[in-house]
Design a protein around this motif. Sequence first.
Motif, PDB file in Angstrom:
ATOM      1  N   PRO A  80       0.927  -1.073   0.245  1.00  0.00           N
ATOM      2  CA  PRO A  80      -0.145  -0.017  -0.192  1.00  0.00           C
ATOM      3  C   PRO A  80       0.686   1.265   0.046  1.00  0.00           C
ATOM      4  O   PRO A  80       0.250   2.264   0.159  1.00  0.00           O
ATOM      5  N   GLN A  81       1.967   1.074  -0.179  1.00  0.00           N
ATOM      6  CA  GLN A  81       2.992   2.211   0.040  1.00  0.00           C
ATOM      7  C   GLN A  81       2.727   3.221  -1.091  1.00  0.00           C
ATOM      8  O   GLN A  81       2.582   4.668  -0.676  1.00  0.00           O
ATOM      9  N   ALA A  82       2.537   2.882  -2.505  1.00  0.00           N
ATOM     10  CA  ALA A  82       2.065   3.753  -3.227  1.00  0.00           C
ATOM     11  C   ALA A  82       0.819   4.908  -3.149  1.00  0.00           C
ATOM     12  O   ALA A  82       0.939   5.846  -3.137  1.00  0.00           O
ATOM     13  N   ASP A  83      -0.125   4.333  -2.741  1.00  0.00           N
ATOM     14  CA  ASP A  83      -1.556   4.752  -2.439  1.00  0.00           C
ATOM     15  C   ASP A  83      -1.265   5.616  -1.143  1.00  0.00           C
ATOM     16  O   ASP A  83      -1.743   6.719  -1.370  1.00  0.00           O
ATOM     17  N   GLN A  84      -0.446   5.428  -0.176  1.00  0.00           N
ATOM     18  CA  GLN A  84      -0.191   6.165   0.841  1.00  0.00           C
ATOM     19  C   GLN A  84       0.446   7.617   0.310  1.00  0.00           C
ATOM     20  O   GLN A  84       0.205   8.820   0.575  1.00  0.00           O
ATOM     21  N   VAL A  85       1.273   7.586  -0.545  1.00  0.00           N
ATOM     22  CA  VAL A  85       2.124   8.476  -1.032  1.00  0.00           C
ATOM     23  C   VAL A  85       1.415   9.585  -1.768  1.00  0.00           C
ATOM     24  O   VAL A  85       1.131  10.869  -1.665  1.00  0.00           O
ATOM     25  N   SER A  87      -1.983   9.691  -1.593  1.00  0.00           N
ATOM     26  CA  SER A  87      -2.869  10.147  -1.033  1.00  0.00           C
ATOM     27  C   SER A  87      -2.479  11.331  -0.227  1.00  0.00           C
ATOM     28  O   SER A  87      -3.131  12.437  -0.068  1.00  0.00           O
ATOM     29  N   ALA A  88      -1.194  11.520   0.310  1.00  0.00           N
ATOM     30  CA  ALA A  88      -0.754  12.417   1.029  1.00  0.00           C
ATOM     31  C   ALA A  88      -0.336  13.747   0.072  1.00  0.00           C
ATOM     32  O   ALA A  88      -0.845  14.773   0.522  1.00  0.00           O
ATOM     33  N   ILE A  89      -0.132  13.450  -1.147  1.00  0.00           N
ATOM     34  CA  ILE A  89       0.111  14.589  -2.082  1.00  0.00           C
ATOM     35  C   ILE A  89      -1.542  15.159  -2.381  1.00  0.00           C
ATOM     36  O   ILE A  89      -1.608  16.419  -2.343  1.00  0.00           O
ATOM     37  N   THR A  94       2.148  15.966   4.547  1.00  0.00           N
ATOM     38  CA  THR A  94       3.520  15.561   4.734  1.00  0.00           C
ATOM     39  C   THR A  94       3.912  14.001   3.938  1.00  0.00           C
ATOM     40  O   THR A  94       2.966  13.356   4.662  1.00  0.00           O
ATOM     41  N   LEU A  95       4.540  13.903   3.131  1.00  0.00           N
ATOM     42  CA  LEU A  95       4.903  12.453   2.608  1.00  0.00           C
ATOM     43  C   LEU A  95       5.316  11.527   3.845  1.00  0.00           C
ATOM     44  O   LEU A  95       6.179  11.719   4.467  1.00  0.00           O
TER      45      LEU A  95
END
Length: 265
Positions: A80-85, A87-89, A94-95
């Motif tokens: 899920p790392q990409a979705d978290q990045v 979503s933060a953008i 903060t990333l």
Amino acid sequence: MSAQVVKGVLSSGLLSNPLRLLSVITDAAASMTTDSGMTVSDLVEIAESFHDLSSKNVQFITAPNEPWTQDPDRIQFAQPQADQVFSAIAHDMTLPKASPAPAPSSGGAQVLTTSPSKVKVEVLNGSGASGFAGQAAAGLASRGFDVTGTGDAASFAYTNSVIEYSSSADLAEVNTLKKELSQVTDYQDASLKPGTVELILGSDFTGLNPQTSAAAAQPSPTPSASPSPSASASGISSLAQSAGGITAAAPCVSDSSAFAGPLSP
């Protein structure tokens, strides 16, 4: 390179010159594919919003990625790392700190961690070769696996076989299934149904690993201390007298090609 491009744009005054900005964006838009409904005016407005941006406030990151399941020479977003990045953008947050995506484990011998009867597996054809899924499903079922169904994968571009599973709770089943194949990679896909693993067969699939013969694995019997009876005619006659069950015998040689099996009592 990207940082130098941004630095050049910000220092050139491009963002403060509407006519130059419109010309550059019009040329750039001709080489890009944008969302439907997005116009050149929208792009100009987005560019103008960066007018007061300083290059020291620009951060570059690499989207979390991992090898693509259908071709290890290509990559896909790691979840899920990409979705978290992203979503933060999208929410101007903060990333999250970057963490390396777990490397996929390679095929090979794995410790048997559960009984095959507890492994629910759906077998999918990922190469398009006729009969692949049915052949593997029948073999797995004969070895005690709970085959829930067969079918075609979403793509026929798989070269390597892949086992996909929902969460770490399914790793015991994954490792058990991996023992049946010589070349297979496993990937976690949180969208899958928990408790069931998917075996996607690639074009390199040639069959299940051969089963170890139970007879071959058994230890050889300890030789008896007493000598075995001779296979000569006199030996057979003596055996007949002691056993009381052989009424006739003919001379034979123990290694004769005509000898078809053990002597009848």
